[in-house]
Write a protein that holds these residues in place. Structure first.
Motif, short mmCIF file in Angstrom:
data_model
loop_
_atom_site.label_atom_id
_atom_site.label_comp_id
_atom_site.label_asym_id
_atom_site.label_seq_id
_atom_site.Cartn_x
_atom_site.Cartn_y
_atom_site.Cartn_z
N ILE A 2 1.50 -6.82 11.71
CA ILE A 2 0.71 -7.40 10.62
C ILE A 2 1.54 -8.51 9.99
CG2 ILE A 2 -0.36 -7.01 8.39
CD1 ILE A 2 -0.92 -4.15 9.28
N MET A 5 -2.02 -10.16 5.82
CA MET A 5 -3.00 -9.20 5.31
C MET A 5 -3.80 -9.86 4.20
SD MET A 5 -2.30 -5.47 3.68
CE MET A 5 -3.56 -4.51 2.92
N ALA A 35 0.65 -10.51 1.64
CA ALA A 35 -0.78 -10.24 1.45
C ALA A 35 -1.35 -11.22 0.44
CB ALA A 35 -1.01 -8.82 0.98
N ALA A 62 -4.91 -8.08 9.22
CA ALA A 62 -5.46 -6.86 8.62
C ALA A 62 -6.23 -7.26 7.37
CB ALA A 62 -4.34 -5.89 8.26
N GLN A 78 -0.15 -0.95 0.59
CA GLN A 78 1.03 -0.94 1.46
C GLN A 78 1.00 0.27 2.38
OE1 GLN A 78 3.64 -3.43 1.55
NE2 GLN A 78 3.77 -2.38 3.51
N CYS A 80 -1.60 1.89 3.57
CA CYS A 80 -2.58 1.66 4.65
C CYS A 80 -2.05 0.65 5.66
CB CYS A 80 -3.91 1.18 4.07
SG CYS A 80 -4.87 2.47 3.26
N ALA A 81 -1.44 -0.43 5.17
CA ALA A 81 -0.88 -1.43 6.08
C ALA A 81 0.21 -0.82 6.94
CB ALA A 81 -0.32 -2.62 5.29
N ASP A 82 1.06 0.01 6.35
CA ASP A 82 2.13 0.68 7.11
C ASP A 82 1.54 1.62 8.17
OD1 ASP A 82 3.99 -0.63 5.54
OD2 ASP A 82 4.47 1.14 4.31
N GLU A 85 0.31 -0.50 11.01
CA GLU A 85 1.47 -1.11 11.69
C GLU A 85 2.19 -0.09 12.56
OE1 GLU A 85 3.95 -4.43 12.23
OE2 GLU A 85 2.94 -4.41 10.30
N VAL A 131 -8.39 -0.31 5.29
CA VAL A 131 -7.74 -1.47 5.87
C VAL A 131 -8.01 -1.43 7.36
CG1 VAL A 131 -5.54 -2.64 6.26
CG2 VAL A 131 -5.95 -1.48 4.08
N ARG A 133 -8.26 -3.86 11.30
CA ARG A 133 -7.87 -5.05 12.07
C ARG A 133 -9.14 -5.80 12.48
NH1 ARG A 133 -2.50 -4.57 14.06
NH2 ARG A 133 -1.70 -2.45 13.89
#
Length: 160
Positions: A2, A5, A35, A62, A78, A80-82, A85, A131, A133
């Motif tokens: 990512i 974002m 982001a 994302a 963060q 959700c992004a992690d 990822e 979140v 893609r």
């Protein structure tokens, strides 16, 4: 990976109104590094909302969709992004608590583990902070939403 974002809110409400202002402040306070937060002013007509949402998601690795009346808990974006990822998943989402303007809990919301069958049965299963893609979402999702006049946010989550 990512790299970019985008947190997206599509709204036809007054951006200075109660919920919308609180929601935007909560998002800004919890934006992860790399982001950006985009609020798209829409007419409120279903076809415009669909087109505006689709356009706002393009070009990001994302996308987090946040309704204009939702508050985001610090660290949730963060997290959700992690999750995306680290796992390679197409979708990550959080639990939900329903609260009033004063922060008092109204109901249990959606929480706990969810299975594919839960996702298939009702979009609310992953309705709030999700979140995904966008590269995994086929153009067919846009076409189906335009044909039906609703549901692009759900179709994007389901496709991812």
């Amino acid at each position: 990976m990512i790299v970019h974002m985008r947190v997206v809110t599509v709204s036809s409400r007054d951006p200075n109104g109660g919920y919308a202002r609180q929601s935007a402040a909560a998002v800004r306070a919890s934006l992860p590094p790399r982001a950006e937060f985009v609020v798209v002013r829409s007419s409120g007509a279903p076809q415009d909302w669909i087109t505006d949402l689709w356009g706002a998601c393009g070009g990001a690795d994302a996308v987090a969709l946040v309704d204009d009346d939702d508050l985001v808990v610090p660290g949730a974006l963060q997290q959700c992004a992690d999750a995306i990822e680290c796992s390679g998943a197409g979708l990550a989402f959080t639990d939900e608590d329903e609260i009033d303007e004063d922060g008092a809990r109204l109901g249990p919301g959606q929480s706990g583990p969810r299975r594919l069958m839960d996702l298939a049965m009702h979009p609310r299963c992953a309705h709030h902070l999700a979140v995904f893609r966008p590269a995994l979402v086929p153009r067919e999702a846009l076409q189906v939403a335009q044909q039906c006049g609703i549901g692009l946010d759900w179709l994007m989550r389901a496709a991812a």
